[in-house]
Each structure stands twice: as structure tokens, then as C-alpha cells.
Design an enzyme around this catalytic site. Structure first.
Site, short mmCIF file in Angstrom:
data_model
loop_
_atom_site.label_atom_id
_atom_site.label_comp_id
_atom_site.label_asym_id
_atom_site.label_seq_id
_atom_site.Cartn_x
_atom_site.Cartn_y
_atom_site.Cartn_z
N HIS A 283 0.82 -1.23 0.00
CA HIS A 283 0.00 0.00 0.00
C HIS A 283 0.85 1.28 0.00
O HIS A 283 0.33 2.35 -0.31
CB HIS A 283 -0.92 0.06 1.22
CG HIS A 283 -1.96 -1.01 1.24
ND1 HIS A 283 -2.83 -1.22 0.20
CD2 HIS A 283 -2.27 -1.95 2.19
CE1 HIS A 283 -3.64 -2.24 0.50
NE2 HIS A 283 -3.31 -2.70 1.69
N ASP B 77 -2.84 -10.64 -2.32
CA ASP B 77 -3.36 -10.11 -1.05
C ASP B 77 -4.81 -9.66 -1.31
O ASP B 77 -5.14 -9.22 -2.42
CB ASP B 77 -2.51 -8.93 -0.59
CG ASP B 77 -2.91 -8.40 0.78
OD1 ASP B 77 -2.23 -8.74 1.76
OD2 ASP B 77 -3.92 -7.66 0.88
N HIS C 102 -6.36 -7.15 -0.36
CA HIS C 102 -6.45 -5.70 -0.59
C HIS C 102 -5.68 -5.33 -1.86
O HIS C 102 -4.61 -5.91 -2.12
CB HIS C 102 -5.85 -4.93 0.59
CG HIS C 102 -6.47 -5.24 1.92
ND1 HIS C 102 -5.97 -6.21 2.77
CD2 HIS C 102 -7.56 -4.72 2.53
CE1 HIS C 102 -6.73 -6.27 3.86
NE2 HIS C 102 -7.70 -5.38 3.74
N ASP D 177 -4.82 -12.95 3.36
CA ASP D 177 -6.02 -12.42 4.02
C ASP D 177 -7.30 -12.62 3.19
O ASP D 177 -8.38 -12.20 3.60
CB ASP D 177 -5.84 -10.95 4.42
CG ASP D 177 -5.11 -10.12 3.39
OD1 ASP D 177 -4.86 -10.61 2.26
OD2 ASP D 177 -4.79 -8.95 3.69
#
Ligand code: OKP
Ligand code: ZN
Length: 322
Positions: free
Chosen positions: A130, A167, A169, A256
Site C-alpha cells: 500500500h 493479497d 487488498h 487475508d
């Protein structure tokens, strides 16, 4: 090939020192939990141990603005409690451990390009995907995978590097860094941005300028299962990588999207991570580019995380020789 060590494991107990406070999901126990599981499975004996080093800040500066690097260093030095967002807390060694995380991915790239191993899993924290050129975001300070891709391009002279980010996200920082760069393919599969942080990664984000076509986003609806992921991999991600013909594959390996993860709403089983690893590895072989470095991003249910990492590393080990 029985007994030959083909997979490296980048591990350091120092990654446990990045202290995010009592209620943060990205916590030191993530790594201690993994350690016990991998040890019991004999994984430390079946992989080559690779040690991290602190990354040279000039290599970080290929991805992050010098002002940000300096601001991060100074905020830690002054004992401030976070950078940019309270989701990115600071402790006295955060800067040093973030350097060690990025440096770990580079040590892994060296081990693979030097032919010591064909693949490496980097059990690092803090995560990176991120973080943007000039700011920390979503538990991430330095963009480990972007720094590794730049290192392979410039220090190892590679022309085409593919990044697969599974991931849950979207890897906004990685995408933005390489969006206009045709030499790095960024493929991300993640929970749909209308339903999850960070709110980017729509399918129409497909690269800009010279990089048009070298970004691929596969947003997945909440409730998606193994079968939905297999379809996206088979129809979109694997063909895209094939067409790009990378010389090296980096994986932003977050776990995740597992059904037991507390931060998202995708329902993958542990087997899906095994499957994605095997498919990516087989394709790498087919393309004559068996070199893979996988880097830990998220994964916040410690039992699920340990299961998934075990399955992931076992699958890297099980890949047929190129
Ligand atoms: C890091 B990685 C909204 C909460 C969002 C950030 C999640 C970062 C996940 N305010 N929290 O991609 O696993
Ligand atoms: Zn995540």
C-alpha cells in the site's frame, strides 16, 4: 532431484521487533505463530536459510521520494507515534526493520539470480504494497515488492518482471509506481474496491501511457470462493503473464483472502493458496522463467496464516524442476 534444496526461506527474528501496539492486526505474533508451524513441519530443514540485510537507501529512493524516506527516519528518531495515518504506528526500530524487510526481498532476489535456489519465500514484516512514493498507508512503510522489482530491473539488468499480488487488498502503491512502466507487469486479484480498503483496483485501471496493458486488476465480489479465484486465474491472470513473458516473477503473497481472515470477506480455503502457487510455478516453468520470489503482505488470522504459508512454501518446494 530428491533432497535438493530448491527453495529458500528468508527469515529473521528481528521482524518481530516492529511493535504496532496492543490492538493492531499487523502484529509481531503473526511471525512467531508462523515459526512454530514451519518448525514442526520441518520446513527450516527443507529450505535454504537466507538472511536479510538493511536495504541501501539509494535503492529505496527508486520507489520512494527522498523527502518521505527522511520524514520517516526523523519521525522515528523523534519518538513520534505514527506516520501519515494511525494505521502506520512507529516504534523505535520501525525504520530499521522496514529497511530490513525491503533488504530481505533483495537478498532473496540475489539468491535466486545467483542460482542458489529457484524460489524464495520472504517471511517479512512490515508489509509494503500500500505504501506510495510519498506516504505510508495501510500498515505499509516501504514498498518491498516494488523495491525488489526495481532492483531486478536495474541491478540485475532484467527487462521484464511480473508481479502477482493476491493479497485481498489492492496493491495501490505497487500499481501506481509501475502504472506507466511497460517493463513491469502488475496483476492483482483482490476484494472489490467498492467493498474494501483501499478503494482502488477497478478492472478499468489497466496501465497508463507506455504502460497501457501492463496492469491487470481482478476485483472479486465479497463471498467469492476458490472456484471464482480459479476462474480469474485461468481466464485472466495466467494468460496475461504468459503473453508478457517475464524473466522473473514476484508474488505479493497476502493470505487475508482466507475465509477465516478478520479483515475481509473472501472465502478461500488453504488449498486455494496451494493451487495459485502451483499454477504460477508451472507457468513460470513453461515460460522458461522458473525464478520466483514471494513476499509476505497481509494475513491476520494467525492459524489460517500459518496454514496458508505452510501450504505455499510446500508448493514452492514441490514444483517440478524447470
Ligand atoms: C494491509 B494489507 C479502514 C481500515 C483499513 C487497512 C488495511 C490494510 C491491510 N479505515 N485498514 O494489504 O494486508
Ligand atoms: Zn491485505
Amino acid at each position: 532431484m530428491g533432497g535438493m534444496t530448491t527453495t529458500g526461506l528468508l527469515w529473521s527474528n528481528r521482524y518481530i521487533e516492529h511493535d504496532t501496539g496492543p490492538h493492531h492486526p499487523e502484529r509481531p505474533a503473526r511471525l512467531s505463530g508462523i515459526h512454530d508451524r514451519l518448525e514442526k513441519a520441518g520446513l527450516f530443514k527443507r529450505t535454504l536459510a537466507i538472511e536479510p540485510r538493511a536495504v541501501d537507501l539509494a535503492l529505496v529512493a527508486r520507489v520512494h521520494r527522498p523527502e518521505y524516506i527522511e520524514r520517516f527516519r526523523q519521525r522515528v528518531e523523534r519518538g513520534l507515534s505514527y506516520i501519515d495515518t494511525q494505521e502506520c504506528p512507529l516504534c523505535p526500530v520501525t525504520f530499521e526493520i522496514a529497511r530490513l524487510a525491503a533488504g530481505g526481498t533483495l537478498a532473496a532476489c540475489d539468491a535466486v539470480t545467483q542460482g542458489q535456489v529457484r524460489s524464495v519465500f520472504c517471511a517479512i514484516r512490515p508489509p509494503g504494497h500500500h505504501s506510495e512514493a510519498d506516504r505510508a498507508m495501510g500498515f505499509c512503510y516501504f514498498n518491498n515488492i516494488a523495491i525488489a522489482a526495481e532492483y531486478l530491473r536495474h541491478e540485475h539488468g532484467l527487462s521484464r518482471v511480473a508481479i502477482v499480488d493476491w493479497d485481498v487488498h489492492h496493491g495501490n502503491g505497487t500499481q501506481h509506481h509501475f502504472e506507466a512502466d511497460p517493463s513491469v507487469l502488475f496483476c492483482s486479484i483482490h476484494q472489490h474496491p467498492r467493498t474494501l480498503y483501499p478503494g482502488t483496483g477497478f478492472e478499468w485501471e489497466a496501465g497508463t501511457g507506455a504502460g497501457a496493458g501492463t496492469t491487470l486488476n481482478c476485483p472479486m465480489m465479497p463471498g467469492s470462493t476458490d472456484e471464482h479465484y480459479y476462474r480469474a486465474f485461468d481466464r485472466l491472470i495466467l494468460p496475461k503473464i504468459s503473453e508478457f513473458r517475464p524473466e522473473f516473477i514476484l508474488i505479493s503473497a497476502g493470505f487475508d483472502a482466507h475465509t477465516d481472515d478478520p479483515l475481509a470477506n473472501i472465502e478461500l480455503t488453504t488449498e486455494a493458496f496451494e493451487w495459485m502457487t502451483l499454477q504460477t510455478g508451472r507457468l513460470a516453468n513453461e515460460l522458461g522463467c522458473p525464478r520466483i520470489v514471494s513476499v509476505l503482505e497481509g494475513g491476520y488470522n494467525i492459524d489460517a496464516l500459518a496454514d496458508c504459508i505452510l501450504a505455499h512454501v510446500e508448493s514452492l518446494i514441490a514444483l517440478p524442476p524447470a
